[in-house]
Design an enzyme around this catalytic site. Structure first.
Site, PDB file in Angstrom:
ATOM      1  N   HIS A   1      -1.396  -2.722  10.949  1.00 45.47           N
ATOM      2  CA  HIS A   1      -0.343  -3.287  11.602  1.00 45.47           C
ATOM      3  C   HIS A   1      -0.631  -2.681  13.150  1.00 45.47           C
ATOM      4  O   HIS A   1       0.387  -2.553  13.941  1.00 45.47           O
ATOM      5  CB  HIS A   1       1.051  -3.102  11.083  1.00 45.47           C
ATOM      6  CG  HIS A   1       1.114  -3.491   9.801  1.00 45.47           C
ATOM      7  ND1 HIS A   1       1.299  -5.023   9.501  1.00 45.47           N
ATOM      8  CD2 HIS A   1       1.249  -3.148   8.556  1.00 45.47           C
ATOM      9  CE1 HIS A   1       1.419  -5.190   8.235  1.00 45.47           C
ATOM     10  NE2 HIS A   1       1.201  -4.059   7.514  1.00 45.47           N
TER      11      HIS A   1
ATOM     12  N   SER B   1       4.693  -5.651   3.839  1.00 48.43           N
ATOM     13  CA  SER B   1       3.272  -5.309   4.302  1.00 48.43           C
ATOM     14  C   SER B   1       2.580  -6.216   3.043  1.00 48.43           C
ATOM     15  O   SER B   1       2.741  -7.642   2.860  1.00 48.43           O
ATOM     16  CB  SER B   1       2.741  -4.154   4.456  1.00 48.43           C
ATOM     17  OG  SER B   1       1.500  -4.234   4.994  1.00 48.43           O
ATOM     18  N   LEU B   2       1.569  -5.711   2.537  1.00 47.86           N
ATOM     19  CA  LEU B   2       0.590  -6.538   1.361  1.00 47.86           C
ATOM     20  C   LEU B   2       1.664  -6.960   0.208  1.00 47.86           C
ATOM     21  O   LEU B   2       1.465  -8.095   0.022  1.00 47.86           O
ATOM     22  CB  LEU B   2      -0.260  -5.163   0.868  1.00 47.86           C
ATOM     23  CG  LEU B   2      -0.866  -5.873  -0.390  1.00 47.86           C
ATOM     24  CD1 LEU B   2      -1.910  -7.100  -0.497  1.00 47.86           C
ATOM     25  CD2 LEU B   2      -1.536  -4.510  -1.289  1.00 47.86           C
TER      26      LEU B   2
ATOM     27  N   GLN C   1       0.759  -1.284   0.024  1.00 44.44           N
ATOM     28  CA  GLN C   1      -0.146   0.011   0.192  1.00 44.44           C
ATOM     29  C   GLN C   1       0.981   1.277   0.183  1.00 44.44           C
ATOM     30  O   GLN C   1       1.910   1.223   0.647  1.00 44.44           O
ATOM     31  CB  GLN C   1      -0.951   0.047   1.107  1.00 44.44           C
ATOM     32  CG  GLN C   1      -1.796   1.127   1.389  1.00 44.44           C
ATOM     33  CD  GLN C   1      -3.000   1.121   2.388  1.00 44.44           C
ATOM     34  OE1 GLN C   1      -3.695  -0.046   2.532  1.00 44.44           O
ATOM     35  NE2 GLN C   1      -3.117   2.035   3.066  1.00 44.44           N
TER      36      GLN C   1
ATOM     37  N   GLN D   1       0.671 -10.988  10.619  1.00 43.99           N
ATOM     38  CA  GLN D   1       1.038  -9.949  10.080  1.00 43.99           C
ATOM     39  C   GLN D   1       0.166  -8.853  10.069  1.00 43.99           C
ATOM     40  O   GLN D   1       0.520  -7.662  10.014  1.00 43.99           O
ATOM     41  CB  GLN D   1       1.384 -10.449   8.741  1.00 43.99           C
ATOM     42  CG  GLN D   1       2.253  -9.442   8.010  1.00 43.99           C
ATOM     43  CD  GLN D   1       1.495  -8.855   6.450  1.00 43.99           C
ATOM     44  OE1 GLN D   1       0.187  -8.610   6.409  1.00 43.99           O
ATOM     45  NE2 GLN D   1       2.239  -8.836   5.629  1.00 43.99           N
TER      46      GLN D   1
ATOM     47  N   ARG E   1      -8.496 -10.115   2.572  1.00 45.77           N
ATOM     48  CA  ARG E   1      -7.630  -9.268   3.417  1.00 45.77           C
ATOM     49  C   ARG E   1      -8.315  -7.838   3.167  1.00 45.77           C
ATOM     50  O   ARG E   1      -8.174  -7.060   4.231  1.00 45.77           O
ATOM     51  CB  ARG E   1      -6.203  -9.440   3.178  1.00 45.77           C
ATOM     52  CG  ARG E   1      -5.317  -8.594   4.087  1.00 45.77           C
ATOM     53  CD  ARG E   1      -3.870  -8.946   3.774  1.00 45.77           C
ATOM     54  NE  ARG E   1      -2.961  -8.487   4.738  1.00 45.77           N
ATOM     55  CZ  ARG E   1      -2.194  -7.377   4.519  1.00 45.77           C
ATOM     56  NH1 ARG E   1      -2.478  -6.608   3.576  1.00 45.77           N
ATOM     57  NH2 ARG E   1      -1.456  -6.985   5.580  1.00 45.77           N
TER      58      ARG E   1
END
Length: 315
Positions: free
Chosen positions: A201, A93-94, A11, A250, A118
């Site tokens: 997160h 992340s993603l 992202q 995560q 997600r």
């Protein structure tokens, strides 16, 4: 070939026009895009190619969209270099889901299914528990953690991303972010609000974990063919059951990106290639690595850019 790590963005890397040249010029890229659209249930190509950026940036849209472009970039690099095998995969992340696909842990279909779900779950949590994220530049992790440890005021705020020695991203609700950001500023930091509406997160999105775990339970995870360095641990993992647990964690855990890069350096990586939109991770690499480093950092998200990357890797 040089010892290479492939990294994928997440992202914040999206832009209108991403992936368009690949999809218009390559039949296999168009087929992968159609697969992503069939799984996600909306026209990813329309959002990617014409926007509007506000709709592309919505969490439920963004996650399958960026992942589709990441996978297309990896697909096209493999077409150029059929025998290429990196030493490591990682994703921010993603972007970690693209790394799971590259390493053979997940199929294309399952990767796209997971990121679509997600995105839905994290948008739900963002609506239920509004928050945001802010980058803190100029303080190290110990200084930021000292501020957080001493903070006893209202709200929720945690370290979401440890991106480099002097760039830490906070995540939380408005009250917590405002208060801790002010304290970081008092210590000489520059604090930048990120254009996100979800406290990624952080505990504010932890409500997605149970439902996401239930989705993952129906999907086959395989042992990686190439090591993946995971956000949660900064280390690799071979056991598919353990990998599922890591990927559930995560969602609400810290991204240990600096640890991942330091591990790559310690393992003797010579080239790092960012595959996917923009150069966010490449910029981080240049801040992490010493100025005189021999490590080559490359990025590609267009056919022409990918040809240049392939030329370097083939030497």
């Amino acid at each position: 070939m040089k010892k290479t790590a492939i990294i994928f963005p997440g992202q914040g890397s999206q832009y209108v026009g991403m992936g368009q040249q690949f999809v218009e010029q390559k039949k296999d890229a168009a087929a992968l895009m159609k697969l992503a659209e069939d799984i996600s249930g909306f026209s990813i190509r329309t959002l990617c190619f014409t926007g509007p950026i506000e709709e592309l940036t919505r969490v439920r849209n963004l996650q399958p969209a960026v992942t589709a472009i990441n996978l297309i970039c990896w697909q096209q690099l493999c077409a150029l270099l059929p025998d290429f095998r990196p030493a490591f995969f990682a994703g921010h992340s993603l972007g970690e889901y693209s790394a799971l696909y590259g390493a053979g842990i997940l199929s294309q279909e399952d990767t796209l299914t997971l990121v679509a779900k997600r995105g839905e779950l994290m948008e739900r949590e963002g609506a239920t528990h509004p928050g945001g994220m802010r980058a803190v530049v100029g303080l190290d992790i110990d200084e930021v953690e000292a501020v957080l440890a001493a903070y006893t005021g209202p709200g929720v705020v945690v370290v979401a991303n440890h991106n480099s020695a002097s760039q830490i991203v906070l995540s939380g609700d408005q009250e917590g972010l405002d208060a801790v950001a002010a304290q970081c500023t008092d210590r000489g930091a520059k604090v930048i609000a990120l254009n996100v509406s979800v406290a990624n997160h952080s505990p504010l999105v932890a409500g997605a974990i149970e439902d996401f775990t239930a989705v993952m339970d129906k999907i086959v995870f395989r042992e990686p063919q190439v090591p993946v360095l995971f956000n949660v641990t900064g280390d690799s993992e071979k056991d598919p059951v353990a990998i599922k647990t890591i990927m559930a964690r995560q969602i609400a855990s810290r991204v240990r990106w600096l640890s991942i890069v330091e591990r790559m350096v310690a393992e003797g990586v010579e080239v790092v290639v960012e595959l996917g939109p923009r150069t966010v991770l490449t910029g981080m690499m240049r801040r992490i690595l010493p100025k005189q480093t021999p490590i080559i950092c490359l990025q590609a998200d267009t056919p022409a850019g990918l040809v240049k990357v392939a030329e370097v890797l083939a030497r």
